[in-house]
Design a protein around this motif. Structure first.
Motif, mmCIF file in Angstrom:
data_model
loop_
_atom_site.group_PDB
_atom_site.id
_atom_site.type_symbol
_atom_site.label_atom_id
_atom_site.label_comp_id
_atom_site.label_asym_id
_atom_site.label_seq_id
_atom_site.Cartn_x
_atom_site.Cartn_y
_atom_site.Cartn_z
ATOM 1 N N GLN A 52 34.456 57.574 49.631
ATOM 2 C CA GLN A 52 35.727 57.084 49.109
ATOM 3 C C GLN A 52 35.665 57.026 47.587
ATOM 4 O O GLN A 52 34.676 56.551 47.022
ATOM 5 C CB GLN A 52 36.024 55.681 49.665
ATOM 6 N N THR A 55 38.306 53.570 42.373
ATOM 7 C CA THR A 55 39.557 53.524 41.628
ATOM 8 C C THR A 55 39.798 52.127 41.064
ATOM 9 O O THR A 55 39.193 51.146 41.514
ATOM 10 C CB THR A 55 40.746 53.903 42.527
ATOM 11 N N ASP A 58 41.121 49.869 43.823
ATOM 12 C CA ASP A 58 40.072 49.331 44.691
ATOM 13 C C ASP A 58 39.312 48.217 43.980
ATOM 14 O O ASP A 58 38.932 47.217 44.599
ATOM 15 C CB ASP A 58 39.106 50.437 45.113
ATOM 16 N N ARG A 61 41.431 45.099 44.196
ATOM 17 C CA ARG A 61 41.407 44.510 45.543
ATOM 18 C C ARG A 61 40.060 43.849 45.820
ATOM 19 O O ARG A 61 39.992 42.778 46.430
ATOM 20 C CB ARG A 61 41.710 45.588 46.591
ATOM 21 N N GLY A 62 38.983 44.481 45.363
ATOM 22 C CA GLY A 62 37.670 43.884 45.542
ATOM 23 C C GLY A 62 37.542 42.584 44.779
ATOM 24 O O GLY A 62 37.016 41.595 45.295
ATOM 25 N N LEU A 80 34.784 44.045 52.397
ATOM 26 C CA LEU A 80 35.245 45.026 51.435
ATOM 27 C C LEU A 80 34.873 46.426 51.914
ATOM 28 O O LEU A 80 33.811 46.630 52.527
ATOM 29 C CB LEU A 80 34.614 44.791 50.056
ATOM 30 N N THR A 81 35.731 47.386 51.647
ATOM 31 C CA THR A 81 35.393 48.773 51.933
ATOM 32 C C THR A 81 34.362 49.230 50.906
ATOM 33 O O THR A 81 34.180 48.587 49.860
ATOM 34 C CB THR A 81 36.628 49.673 51.835
ATOM 35 N N ALA A 83 34.576 51.593 48.799
ATOM 36 C CA ALA A 83 35.252 51.850 47.522
ATOM 37 C C ALA A 83 35.596 50.551 46.811
ATOM 38 O O ALA A 83 35.449 50.443 45.587
ATOM 39 C CB ALA A 83 36.517 52.677 47.760
ATOM 40 N N GLU A 84 36.066 49.543 47.556
ATOM 41 C CA GLU A 84 36.414 48.259 46.937
ATOM 42 C C GLU A 84 35.176 47.579 46.365
ATOM 43 O O GLU A 84 35.199 47.077 45.238
ATOM 44 C CB GLU A 84 37.089 47.357 47.967
ATOM 45 N N SER A 87 33.732 49.846 43.445
ATOM 46 C CA SER A 87 34.633 49.835 42.287
ATOM 47 C C SER A 87 34.536 48.506 41.560
ATOM 48 O O SER A 87 34.479 48.460 40.320
ATOM 49 C CB SER A 87 36.078 50.082 42.728
ATOM 50 N N TYR A 88 34.506 47.416 42.313
ATOM 51 C CA TYR A 88 34.407 46.084 41.718
ATOM 52 C C TYR A 88 33.046 45.887 41.042
ATOM 53 O O TYR A 88 32.961 45.456 39.885
ATOM 54 C CB TYR A 88 34.621 45.019 42.796
ATOM 55 N N LYS A 215 31.049 48.678 56.020
ATOM 56 C CA LYS A 215 31.697 47.724 55.116
ATOM 57 C C LYS A 215 30.654 46.811 54.477
ATOM 58 O O LYS A 215 29.515 46.722 54.924
ATOM 59 C CB LYS A 215 32.740 46.879 55.868
#
Length: 219
Positions: A52, A55, A58, A61-62, A80-81, A83-84, A87-88, A215
């Motif tokens: 993923q 971004t 993401d 959201r994270g 969290l996924t 990507a989340e 990304s975070y 996850k």
């Protein structure tokens, strides 16, 4: 005699029909099923590879999910996924991706988080600092890290890199600290971080991070 020939001809025709049916039902069909199954599996792999892109959305959201854990009425854990989480962690918390990193992606495989990106080799000190491995790489290539997230104490965690890959070259475990040292040369050292670790300054209320089933769960 004619009736006998007719009967013999009918018998041969019946035998041929039975043979054709047997070949199609017992030989051809399983083979076709295997091809179909293989094609379906290949398509599923290519469509859902598990990687993923990282971004800003993401990351937001994270961050929101992590902040929700700090509220008195908030949840006990947050899922969290890849990507989340990545990304975070890598763009907000740690900011540990090399300066030239592009097209960064994340995935969870087993109990490890993987992050890969395109980078300039100079971010790792150039070909000379990598020894013989550097001679096999171009000026720009891909890098992939795989590892776990450990909370060392309230407010501080680390991404413990357990495997690394530059281009198509698997980096020996003993060489990973050198690779990470080059990445961290422009950042302030953090006490308590492993040689194979990338520091993550997390909110003090995060007590544990677990990776499984595609996850990342924060507690």
């Amino acid at each position: 005699m004619t009736g006998c020939l007719k009967r013999a001809g009918c018998l041969v025709l019946i035998i041929l029909v039975v043979a054709v049916w047997y070949w199609y039902a017992r030989v051809q069909t399983p083979a076709m099923a295997r091809v179909s199954s293989s094609t379906t599996a290949g398509t599923a792999t290519s469509v859902n590879s598990g990687w993923q892109p990282l971004t800003a959305g993401d990351a937001a959201r994270g961050e929101a999910a992590v902040q929700s854990l700090g509220r008195q009425s908030g949840p006990v854990f947050a899922n969290l996924t890849p990507a989340e989480a990545a990304s975070y962690i890598f763009t907000v918390v740690a900011k540990q991706l090399p300066p030239s990193a592009k097209n960064a992606e994340a995935s969870v495989i087993g109990d490890r988080l993987y992050v890969r990106s395109e980078v300039d080799l100079k971010d790792f000190g150039g070909a000379k600092s990598l020894g013989p491995v550097g001679m096999l790489l171009g000026d720009r290539d891909s890098v992939r890290f795989g590892g776990t997230i450990n909370m060392l104490k309230p407010g501080l965690g680390e991404f413990l890199v357990q495997e690394a890959k530059l281009g198509r070259i698997e980096i020996p475990t003993a060489m990973i600290p050198r690779l990470l040292t080059q990445m961290k040369q422009h950042s302030k050292p953090v006490e308590g971080i492993s040689q194979n670790g990338l520091p993550m300054v997390m909110p003090a209320y995060i007590s544990d991070v677990r990776i499984s089933d595609g996850k990342i769960t924060l507690y």
